[in-house]
Design an enzyme around this catalytic site. Structure first.
Site, PDB file in Angstrom:
ATOM      1  N   PHE A 113      -5.608  -4.308   1.964  1.00 32.16           N
ATOM      2  CA  PHE A 113      -4.373  -3.854   1.440  1.00 32.16           C
ATOM      3  C   PHE A 113      -3.465  -3.028   2.402  1.00 32.16           C
ATOM      4  O   PHE A 113      -2.381  -2.938   1.984  1.00 32.16           O
ATOM      5  CB  PHE A 113      -4.844  -2.744   0.335  1.00 32.16           C
ATOM      6  CG  PHE A 113      -5.071  -1.205   0.620  1.00 32.16           C
ATOM      7  CD1 PHE A 113      -6.339  -1.158   1.232  1.00 32.16           C
ATOM      8  CD2 PHE A 113      -4.112  -0.543   0.683  1.00 32.16           C
ATOM      9  CE1 PHE A 113      -6.605   0.190   1.370  1.00 32.16           C
ATOM     10  CE2 PHE A 113      -4.437   0.999   0.938  1.00 32.16           C
ATOM     11  CZ  PHE A 113      -5.613   1.214   1.528  1.00 32.16           C
ATOM     12  N   LYS A 114      -3.875  -2.730   3.574  1.00 33.05           N
ATOM     13  CA  LYS A 114      -2.921  -1.846   4.413  1.00 33.05           C
ATOM     14  C   LYS A 114      -1.832  -2.801   4.923  1.00 33.05           C
ATOM     15  O   LYS A 114      -0.819  -2.248   5.127  1.00 33.05           O
ATOM     16  CB  LYS A 114      -3.934  -1.490   5.551  1.00 33.05           C
ATOM     17  CG  LYS A 114      -5.127  -0.722   5.557  1.00 33.05           C
ATOM     18  CD  LYS A 114      -4.704   0.565   5.112  1.00 33.05           C
ATOM     19  CE  LYS A 114      -5.994   1.569   5.264  1.00 33.05           C
ATOM     20  NZ  LYS A 114      -7.198   1.282   4.834  1.00 33.05           N
TER      21      LYS A 114
END
Ligand SMILES: *Cc1c(COP(=O)(O)O)cnc(C)c1O
Length: 468
Positions: A113-114
């Site tokens: 998700f970064k």
């Protein structure tokens, strides 16, 4: 929109959006936080329900930019940032039970998700740097996923050198390879003889070192940078709307696999902006300082325990200071006092009524490696779904609290299972295929420097790389 530091209220630490993004950490060592949180009216929320991901970016992010970015600029940045996320949905939702849903946030270029925040932030940086005619040196700490997402977002950028510290031997092989096999002249990987907390502490010390910072124009891409948190607020709106649309659900809950508290805090910001979020479950692994805090109000540091969800092997959660500031009635002197107590004694405790107020939103659970593996197994058996160990921690916590939740629960699925193939295959004996882009990753040459956990050593290294 004005921003203040969690550690002092003088004018020097009152800043606008562009300096907040560029500085990352306030010069007094505090974290930047908006002076006021804008709130959507119920009419505005209704109008947002059918918006695309990019349109929601504009609505949410514009509120925090002041005159720094126009709506058109934000739209262009968003379209560019998420153009390669998945095939037909940037953030798909999968139903696991009647009440529990998984939000897949790992379809970006580095499979965690970064990417959501770093793709966005890198483009904001570019606009600001070109406008100001500046070059920067990005210094970041990673527990595994921020590093590759930042490297992907900034590789070959002529305005930025990027230096990433990771704890040596404490990230997965795939995660390390993702960082150390990227062939670009502006990337420097450093393996630190220590844990993630050591890496994060070094980065913070460098950022508040005025002379050194001025010399290299240091910038931060960790979630101490408000821009990281802000970009993540958007998928809370996006996924909540999807789950509520056309149903009787008036509110939602989230379960968030948590390490540095950036992602969960973004959910809290969404709630403050008016999104009807009931509970945010803080799901940790055995490094359960935060989940325990939300049970007993005691924030107590212990040794970092290596787990099968290494991106959450963190004790000192940076973003927790943003919530603490609010809990301590926006009093920066109290924040300084609590932080001092923490560094002197290793713990602090908040008053019971404060904990009660926090529990209106936050509840916590620490999940053992055994339970994590069991949940990977049962999810595969019941849903034919392969999940990574971080997602499994979040899902296990969601099952645990399911009986008490009002409305549906959305579990943030934070990483693709191939990033943690060993843990996944030990649970279900399934080896997911590597995505095309990473087919050769295990045969590529790696480049990184192993350095001692020592500030001067790191400074000398950065001096040797400078392009500013
Ligand atoms: C970074 C990360 C987390 C923790 O997120 P925080 O914002 O640090 O709390 C959870 N899962 C994965 C896979 C991560 O990379």
């Amino acid at each position: 929109m004005h921003y203040i530091s969690t550690r002092s209220h003088n004018t020097k630490t009152t800043s606008n959006f562009s300096s907040v993004i560029m500085e990352g950490l306030a010069s007094d060592g505090g974290l930047y936080i908006p002076k006021n949180f804008p709130k959507f009216s119920s009419l505005e929320l209704e109008n947002m329900i059918n918006m695309s991901y990019e349109e929601l970016c504009v609505e949410v992010i514009f509120k925090y930019c002041g005159t720094c970015l126009t709506k058109e600029e934000i739209k262009i940045i968003a379209l560019d940032s998420y153009k390669n996320f998945g095939t037909n949905d940037i953030a798909p939702i999968i139903k696991v039970t009647d009440n529990i849903n998984i939000l897949e946030l790992f379809h970006g270029p580095t499979l965690a998700f970064k990417d959501f925040a770093l793709q966005f932030l890198s483009k904001v940086f570019n606009i600001l740097l070109e406008r100001e005619g500046k070059k920067i040196t990005i210094i970041g700490a990673t527990s595994g996923d921020t590093g590759s997402a930042a490297i992907e977002a900034f590789k070959n950028n002529s305005l930025a050198n990027i230096i990433i510290l990771h704890p040596e031997g404490k990230v997965s092989d795939f995660q390390r390879k993702q960082m150390t096999t990227v062939d670009a002249g502006n990337i420097y990987n450093i393996a630190i003889d220590g844990n993630f907390d050591d890496c994060q502490a070094l980065v913070k010390k460098l950022l508040v070192d005025k002379d050194f910072n001025n010399k290299h124009n240091l910038a931060s891409i960790n979630s101490i940078n408000w821009g990281r948190v802000l970009a993540q607020v958007v998928y809370y709106f996006y996924s909540a709307f999807k789950v509520m649309k056309g149903k009787d659900n008036k509110s939602v809950n989230f379960s968030v696999p948590t390490g540095n508290f950036g992602d969960a805090y973004a959910g809290y910001v969404a709630k403050k902006m008016g999104l009807p979020i009931e509970k945010i479950i803080i799901a940790t692994n055995s490094n359960d300082i935060l989940s325990n805090f939300f049970k007993n109000g005691i924030y107590k540091i212990s040794k970092v325990i290596p787990t099968i969800s290494p991106s959450m092997d963190i004790q000192l959660a940076s973003n927790f200071e943003r919530l603490l500031y609010e809990t301590l009635d926006h009093d920066p002197s109290l924040v300084r006092e609590y932080m001092k107590t923490l560094s002197n004694t290793g713990s602090f405790k908040i008053r019971n009524e404060k904990l009660k107020a926090l529990n209106e939103t936050f509840i916590g659970l620490g999940v053992s490696d055994e339970a994590t593996i069991e949940r990977i197994k049962s999810t595969y058996n019941n849903n034919s779904l392969v999940i990574d160990p971080h997602t499994s921690v979040g899902l296990e916590a969601a099952y645990n609290y399911n009986y008490s939740l009002k409305g549906p629960c959305i579990v943030l699925s934070t990483a693709h299972p191939v990033k943690f193939a060993d843990a996944v295959s030990s649970a279900i004996n399934i080896n997911s295929d590597l995505p095309e882009k990473y087919k050769n990753i295990f045969s590529l040459d790696e480049k990184y420097h192993s350095l001692k956990n020592n500030l001067d050593t790191i400074k000398n290294f950065i001096d040797s790389t400078s392009n500013v």
